[in-house]
Motif scaffolding. Structure first.
Motif, PDB file in Angstrom:
ATOM      1  N   GLU A 447       0.946  -1.280  -0.010  1.00  0.00           N
ATOM      2  CA  GLU A 447      -0.080   0.052   0.049  1.00  0.00           C
ATOM      3  C   GLU A 447       0.987   1.260   0.039  1.00  0.00           C
ATOM      4  OE1 GLU A 447      -3.127   2.011   2.974  1.00  0.00           O
ATOM      5  OE2 GLU A 447      -2.976  -0.252   2.953  1.00  0.00           O
ATOM      6  N   PRO A 448       0.619   2.135  -0.838  1.00  0.00           N
ATOM      7  CA  PRO A 448       1.550   3.447  -0.787  1.00  0.00           C
ATOM      8  C   PRO A 448       1.844   3.921   0.473  1.00  0.00           C
ATOM      9  CG  PRO A 448      -0.129   3.484  -2.884  1.00  0.00           C
ATOM     10  CD  PRO A 448      -0.584   2.542  -2.059  1.00  0.00           C
ATOM     11  N   GLY A 449       3.165   4.212   0.698  1.00  0.00           N
ATOM     12  CA  GLY A 449       3.500   4.871   1.870  1.00  0.00           C
ATOM     13  C   GLY A 449       3.539   4.064   3.300  1.00  0.00           C
ATOM     14  N   LYS A 450       3.097   2.751   3.142  1.00  0.00           N
ATOM     15  CA  LYS A 450       2.995   1.811   4.297  1.00  0.00           C
ATOM     16  C   LYS A 450       4.208   1.049   4.053  1.00  0.00           C
ATOM     17  CE  LYS A 450      -1.129   1.963   6.088  1.00  0.00           C
ATOM     18  NZ  LYS A 450      -1.319   3.549   5.793  1.00  0.00           N
ATOM     19  N   PHE A 451       4.878   0.733   5.326  1.00  0.00           N
ATOM     20  CA  PHE A 451       6.201  -0.116   5.403  1.00  0.00           C
ATOM     21  C   PHE A 451       6.202  -1.302   6.541  1.00  0.00           C
ATOM     22  CE2 PHE A 451       7.469   3.973   3.379  1.00  0.00           C
ATOM     23  CZ  PHE A 451       8.392   3.526   2.578  1.00  0.00           C
ATOM     24  N   GLN A 465       9.767  12.421  -5.926  1.00  0.00           N
ATOM     25  CA  GLN A 465       8.520  12.127  -5.669  1.00  0.00           C
ATOM     26  C   GLN A 465       8.233  11.664  -4.252  1.00  0.00           C
ATOM     27  OE1 GLN A 465       6.123  12.392  -7.971  1.00  0.00           O
ATOM     28  NE2 GLN A 465       7.301  12.065  -9.837  1.00  0.00           N
ATOM     29  N   PRO A 466       6.955  11.947  -3.501  1.00  0.00           N
ATOM     30  CA  PRO A 466       6.853  11.709  -2.312  1.00  0.00           C
ATOM     31  C   PRO A 466       6.960  10.232  -1.848  1.00  0.00           C
ATOM     32  CG  PRO A 466       4.681  12.156  -3.183  1.00  0.00           C
ATOM     33  CD  PRO A 466       5.723  12.362  -4.307  1.00  0.00           C
ATOM     34  N   VAL A 467       7.285   9.930  -0.718  1.00  0.00           N
ATOM     35  CA  VAL A 467       7.499   8.462  -0.328  1.00  0.00           C
ATOM     36  C   VAL A 467       6.202   7.466  -0.719  1.00  0.00           C
ATOM     37  CG1 VAL A 467       8.113   6.782   1.742  1.00  0.00           C
ATOM     38  CG2 VAL A 467       9.413   9.261   1.376  1.00  0.00           C
ATOM     39  N   ASP A 468       5.250   8.252  -0.502  1.00  0.00           N
ATOM     40  CA  ASP A 468       3.729   7.526  -0.689  1.00  0.00           C
ATOM     41  C   ASP A 468       3.329   7.643  -1.935  1.00  0.00           C
ATOM     42  OD1 ASP A 468       3.077   9.998  -0.735  1.00  0.00           O
ATOM     43  OD2 ASP A 468       1.274   9.859   0.876  1.00  0.00           O
ATOM     44  N   PHE A 469       4.274   7.851  -2.959  1.00  0.00           N
ATOM     45  CA  PHE A 469       3.733   8.078  -4.466  1.00  0.00           C
ATOM     46  C   PHE A 469       3.435   6.437  -4.875  1.00  0.00           C
ATOM     47  CE2 PHE A 469       5.259   7.907  -9.033  1.00  0.00           C
ATOM     48  CZ  PHE A 469       4.402   8.735  -9.611  1.00  0.00           C
ATOM     49  N   GLU A 470       2.822   6.365  -5.897  1.00  0.00           N
ATOM     50  CA  GLU A 470       2.292   5.028  -6.424  1.00  0.00           C
ATOM     51  C   GLU A 470       3.327   4.610  -7.391  1.00  0.00           C
ATOM     52  OE1 GLU A 470      -1.462   2.847  -8.235  1.00  0.00           O
ATOM     53  OE2 GLU A 470      -1.385   4.786  -8.765  1.00  0.00           O
TER      54      GLU A 470
END
Length: 475
Positions: A447-451, A465-470
């Protein structure tokens, strides 16, 4: 700016269209490459659209273009650094002569062997990493894995082009064989040992890309000095892509350490079992993985004394790392270098002719470079207030090649007997239990932005791009 023509079936900057025979031969090889990718490339990824970087020129000022693309449609091609008509051979017996544009007959077999061995490592690492996408700790990491995979595929193309263009039928047969060997195959394995090891989990992947891709950096840098100009120009461009692979490894381990340190501080403990119970990877396990990947990688440099290394250098086929920055005569006859051997149960140094010790020279350059990165990992622990420090093991530890092969050696450089080795092996190298534990953490998070809980997010995303980019669109 040396641009790349993407309207061609095989993108290239070598005027492939002017050599119809070569173009047809490579177009004949291309479907076999795609079949190989479909069979043993990243599992289950056929319909993913991945935010990939593609080379648009070999100009260092702006050679990359980013966009979502299916990996199977990635524009693999043939890219050489710009040539220099006045380039001279700058080491070995041919020093001062014009660099070669064609393969001299007397060096044909050795050059082919060098190109095939380098070429064989590229598809091998794709095969080793085939299943990792199914356990990615984040979409960001999944994208980085796929970027490395397509670039290893392109590095294979780079070597196949040289084989087809300069080695006739032998080259075409070798190019076919590069797609027939498979990492870890009992009957037809890859040429070098480290490329037949499994990469079972993401900690192993980060260690592999930090250490084993760093071997790639040093081997490619030595080949970028070659008197055979097409090889030098090819490997110079490959080095720009190799840098990203090492970044993925170094930053990946840093993020694992950051998360482990965070858990240790939250729990106020350095007890490995408590750290594991909290879903993080304990520091002793990380050290054991480091010991393993470092030791199998330094074996890739070959035997500490090698007549082949001497021949490759004197012939002008393969130089040293940063040959041009060295202040000796670049011929090396009469010079010596220290290597290790075991005498009466003790490690001792001895002087040998430097030409025969060039594998060891390159290995020592690699070791220095590797230790600098481990120092940066230790800064992560230091910043978090954790007193433990990681270290590379002694270079005689766990060696399988050369004079040190099979010697029982502790990571801190003591020769030990079989009994102590057997007793301590699981303290020094990953055990079945370590692999099982790390495997138990490898749940897929996309899921975008999840770790995943065992790794920290990166400081920044890819290409601003942002860390939660697709980064990956699942088809």
């Amino acid at each position: 700016m040396s641009t790349i023509n993407y309207s061609e079936k095989i993108p290239n900057n070598v005027n492939l269209g002017e050599d119809r025979t070569l173009q047809r031969a490579l177009e004949g090889w291309q479907p076999n490459f795609i079949n190989w990718w479909d069979d043993v490339g990243p599992e289950g990824s056929t319909n993913h659209e991945v935010y990939l970087r593609t080379a648009v020129s070999v100009d260092p000022q702006g050679w990359a273009q980013f966009g979502h693309v299916k990996m199977r449609d990635y524009r693999w091609g043939i890219f050489l650094n710009p040539g220099d008509a006045n380039r001279e051979v700058h080491f070995g017996d041919h020093k001062g002569e014009k660099a070669w544009q064609d393969v001299p007959g007397e060096h044909r077999a050795n050059l082919r062997r060098i190109i095939v061995t380098q070429g064989d490592t590229e598809p091998a690492s794709v095969e080793q990493q085939r299943h990792l996408g199914l356990t990615a700790p984040s979409m960001y990491d999944l994208r980085n894995l796929f970027q490395i995979n397509v670039e290893e595929g392109r590095h294979l193309w780079a070597m196949v082009y040289l084989l087809h263009k300069h080695f006739g039928r032998d080259g075409r047969e070798e190019a076919e064989a590069l797609l027939q060997r498979t990492s870890g195959d009992v009957d037809n394995p890859r040429i070098l040992g480290a490329f037949n090891e499994k990469t079972p989990d993401w900690l192993a992947f980060f260690m592999f890309t930090y250490f084993t891709d760093r071997d790639g950096k040093f081997q490619l840098a030595a080949l970028a000095e070659s008197a055979f100009d097409p090889l030098a120009r090819t490997t110079k461009f490959m080095l720009t892509e190799e840098a990203h692979h090492m970044f993925v490894g170094e930053s990946g381990v840093s993020r694992v350490l950051a998360r482990t340190a965070q858990v240790m501080n939250e729990l106020k403990t350095d007890d490995p079992q408590k750290v594991r119970a909290a879903g993080a990877i304990d520091l002793p396990t990380i050290q054991r993985y480091l010991n393993f990947h470092y030791s199998v990688t330094i074996d890739l440099f070959g035997a500490d004394q090698s007549s082949n290394a001497a021949i490759f250098y004197s012939s002008g086929l393969k130089g040293r790392y940063e040959e041009g920055k060295r202040t000796d005569d670049h011929v090396l006859k009469g010079q010596t270098y220290k290597v290790l051997e075991v005498k009466d149960g003790q490690l001792v140094e001895k002087d040998v002719p430097m030409l025969n010790a060039l594998n060891e020279v390159l290995r020592d350059d690699f070791i220095k470079d590797s230790m600098a990165g481990v120092g940066r990992w230790n800064k992560v622990l230091e910043k978090a207030g954790i007193p433990t420090r990681l270290a590379v093991p002694h270079k005689a530890f766990n060696r399988q090649i050369g004079a040190l092969a099979g010697i029982k050696m502790s990571p801190d450089g003591r020769v030990v007997n079989e009994i102590e080795w057997a007793a301590k092996r699981n303290e020094w190298l990953p055990s079945a239990e370590d692999f099982a534990f790390v495997a138990s953490l490898m749940g897929r998070v996309v899921e975008p932005g999840k770790f995943a809980g065992w790794i920290s997010p990166p400081v920044m995303g890819i290409n601003r791009q942002p860390v939660d980019f697709e980064y990956v669109r699942f088809g």
